[in-house]
Design an enzyme around this catalytic site. Structure first.
Site, mmCIF file in Angstrom:
data_model
loop_
_atom_site.group_PDB
_atom_site.id
_atom_site.type_symbol
_atom_site.label_atom_id
_atom_site.label_comp_id
_atom_site.label_asym_id
_atom_site.label_seq_id
_atom_site.Cartn_x
_atom_site.Cartn_y
_atom_site.Cartn_z
ATOM 1 N N THR A 1 0.867 -1.250 -0.016
ATOM 2 C CA THR A 1 -0.194 -0.093 0.032
ATOM 3 C C THR A 1 0.855 1.288 0.000
ATOM 4 O O THR A 1 2.226 1.394 0.298
ATOM 5 C CB THR A 1 -0.957 0.067 1.132
ATOM 6 O OG1 THR A 1 -0.094 0.012 2.341
ATOM 7 C CG2 THR A 1 -1.802 -1.333 1.330
ATOM 8 N N CYS A 2 0.198 2.382 -0.041
ATOM 9 C CA CYS A 2 0.605 3.696 -0.086
ATOM 10 C C CYS A 2 1.128 4.401 1.028
ATOM 11 O O CYS A 2 1.338 5.437 1.175
ATOM 12 C CB CYS A 2 0.278 4.600 -1.172
ATOM 13 S SG CYS A 2 -0.077 3.995 -2.869
ATOM 14 N N ASP A 3 1.067 3.749 1.992
ATOM 15 C CA ASP A 3 1.365 3.983 3.581
ATOM 16 C C ASP A 3 2.693 3.711 3.913
ATOM 17 O O ASP A 3 2.870 2.635 3.824
ATOM 18 C CB ASP A 3 0.123 3.685 4.422
ATOM 19 C CG ASP A 3 0.289 4.327 5.802
ATOM 20 O OD1 ASP A 3 1.288 4.411 6.373
ATOM 21 O OD2 ASP A 3 -0.938 4.804 6.343
#
Ligand SMILES: *Cc1c(COP(=O)(O)O)cnc(C)c1O
Length: 378
Positions: A323-325
Site C-alpha cells: 500500500t501507499c502508506d
C-alpha cells in the site's frame, strides 16, 4: 511438527494473497493443549480465527469457546457449540449484547467494573460471572495490559456485589499477554486469585473457577518452550497457592490453536534498491500491515518465510507491503534474508499466520480487498 504439516500441504492455486487454513492442524493443536492441561476447560478464543470450518471441527473435537460479540456467538452456535458452555470473555459489552447472549443461552460472563456487573445482573440474571484481574504482560510479545481487569481489592468488592445482585460469583480470570514467552508469568495472578478466594470464603462466597486466559505461545522464527512446560508451571503454581482447595481450571488459547494452522500465500510485487550500492534489497509483497499482518507492528511477531528458491545464496532485505502508506513496512530492524535470485511473481509463504491475521485485514484500504481465506481439511 504441526506447523510443518501446514507448509507441506498440497499447493493451493488460489490468487494471492490468500490465507490457507489447515483445519486438522488446529484440531491437533487443540488436542495437544487439552492433553497438557488435563481436566481443564479449554475455551478457544474465537477472535484468533473465526473461520466456520475451523470452529465446526474444534466443536466436534470437544473444544469449548470464548466469545466477545454477537457475531461470534452466532458463529459458535452455527458450528454446533452448546451456548450454555460458551464464555463471554469481553469485559466491555453493550446491554443489548448481554441480553442477546442471554436469550441464546449464554450463562458465563466476564466483568471488571461495578457498572458492567450491574448490566449483567439486569440483562443476564443469575449468570455465572468471572471477575477479570489486572495482570502484567511483561514477557509477552503482544501485550494486553491496562485495558482489562481491576485490582484485587476492587475484585473482592465486586464479587461480593455480584452475590448481592443474585449473580453467581463463579471465579476470576486474567490474561498475561499474548505470545507470552515466560511460563512463570502466570504465577503472580494465580497467587492473587488464591488470596482473593480465601478472603471471599470468610464472607460465605465460594468462587470455584480459575480462568488462566490465553497467551500460550507458538514457534515463529524461534522455538518456544513446549506447551507442557506451561501446563506444568501453571499446575505447580495452582498447587502451591490453592493447596487442597483446588479450583476448576479454565484456559482460553487463541494463538496456540490457530496460528500453526495458517500459511499466507503472497506474491513478490517488486524487488528493488534505493541506491546502486545498497546491499539491502526492498522486497514488496502483495500483503502487508493492512492486509492481515497487523502483528508486525513494532516487528513484534516475526513470521517465518518460505520461498521456492530457498537453499541458494541469500542476502538481507527490508520487507514491505503493497500500500501507499509508509507504515506499511513489515520488517526493517529485524534481520531477514531472502534468496538473491528472488524476483517479482515469486510466491512467498508466510508460515504460522493462522491467528490474528484475516480478522485484522482492512476492508478496502487502497482498493485492496480483505484477505481471502481458504480452509481445507488434510
Ligand atoms: C484474545 C483473548 C484470548 C486469547 O489469547 P491468545 O494470546 O491468543 O491465547 C483469551 N482470552 C481473552 C479474554 C482474550 O481476549
Amino acid at each position: 511438527m504441526t506447523a510443518t504439516a501446514a507448509v507441506t500441504a498440497p499447493e493451493v492455486t488460489a490468487p494471492t494473497p490468500c490465507l490457507i487454513i489447515d483445519v486438522a492442524t488446529a484440531v491437533a493443536q487443540y488436542r495437544r493443549i487439552a492433553g497438557a492441561f488435563a481436566g481443564a476447560h479449554v475455551h478457544y478464543a474465537v477472535k484468533a480465527n473465526p473461520e466456520p470450518a475451523l470452529l465446526r471441527e474444534l466443536a466436534g473435537a470437544g473444544c469449548l469457546f470464548d466469545v466477545a460479540s454477537r457475531p461470534e456467538i452466532d458463529l459458535c452456535r452455527a458450528a454446533g457449540a452448546d451456548p450454555a458452555r460458551l464464555s463471554y470473555g469481553s469485559t466491555i459489552k453493550k446491554a443489548e449484547d448481554i441480553a442477546y447472549a442471554y436469550a441464546r443461552g449464554v450463562r458465563m460472563f466476564a466483568f471488571d467494573s461495578a457498572e458492567e456487573l450491574d448490566k449483567i445482573a439486569t440483562y443476564a440474571p443469575g449468570s455465572e460471572v468471572l471477575c477479570r484481574l489486572l495482570a502484567s504482560s511483561m514477557g509477552a510479545r503482544w501485550p494486553l495490559s491496562r485495558k482489562f481487569g481491576c485490582v484485587p481489592e476492587m475484585a473482592a468488592d465486586l464479587m461480593r456485589r455480584a452475590a448481592g445482585l443474585g449473580l453467581d460469583p463463579a471465579g476470576v480470570s486474567f490474561h498475561v499477554g499474548s505470545q507470552q514467552l515466560d511460563p512463570r508469568r502466570w504465577e503472580p495472578s494465580i497467587a492473587t486469585a488464591a488470596a482473593l478466594f480465601d478472603e471471599l470464603r470468610a464472607d460465605g462466597i465460594r468462587p470455584r473457577i480459575l480462568n488462566a486466559g490465553g497467551g500460550f505461545p507458538v514457534d515463529y522464527r524461534t522455538a518456544v518452550a513446549p506447551i507442557e512446560a506451561y501446563a506444568s508451571s501453571i499446575e505447580t503454581a495452582v498447587s502451591r497457592h490453592f493447596g487442597e482447595d483446588r479450583p476448576e481450571l479454565m484456559i482460553e488459547p487463541g494463538r496456540y490453536v490457530a496460528a500453526p494452522a495458517g500459511v499466507l500465500h503472497t506474491e513478490v510485487v517488486l524487488v528493488s534498491r534505493k541506491s546502486y550500492g545498497d546491499e539491502q534489497r526492498w522486497v514488496f509483497l502483495d500483503v502487508g500491515r493492512f492486509g492481515g499482518l497487523a502483528e508486525t507492528e513494532d516487528e513484534a511477531i516475526q513470521y517465518r518465510l518460505v520461498t521456492a528458491r530457498d537453499g541458494g545464496p541469500a542476502g538481507p532485505v527490508i520487507l514491505a507491503g503493497p500500500t501507499c502508506d509508509s507504515v506499511d513496512i513489515l520488517y526493517q530492524h529485524t534481520a531477514y534474508e531472502l534468496p538473491l535470485d528472488l524476483r517479482a511473481g515469486d510466491v512467498v509463504r508466510i508460515v504460522g499466520t493462522g491467528a490474528y491475521t484475516a480478522t485484522y485485514s482492512s476492508v478496502g484500504f487502497n482498493g485492496l480487498p480483505p484477505l481471502a481465506v481458504i480452509a481445507q481439511s488434510s
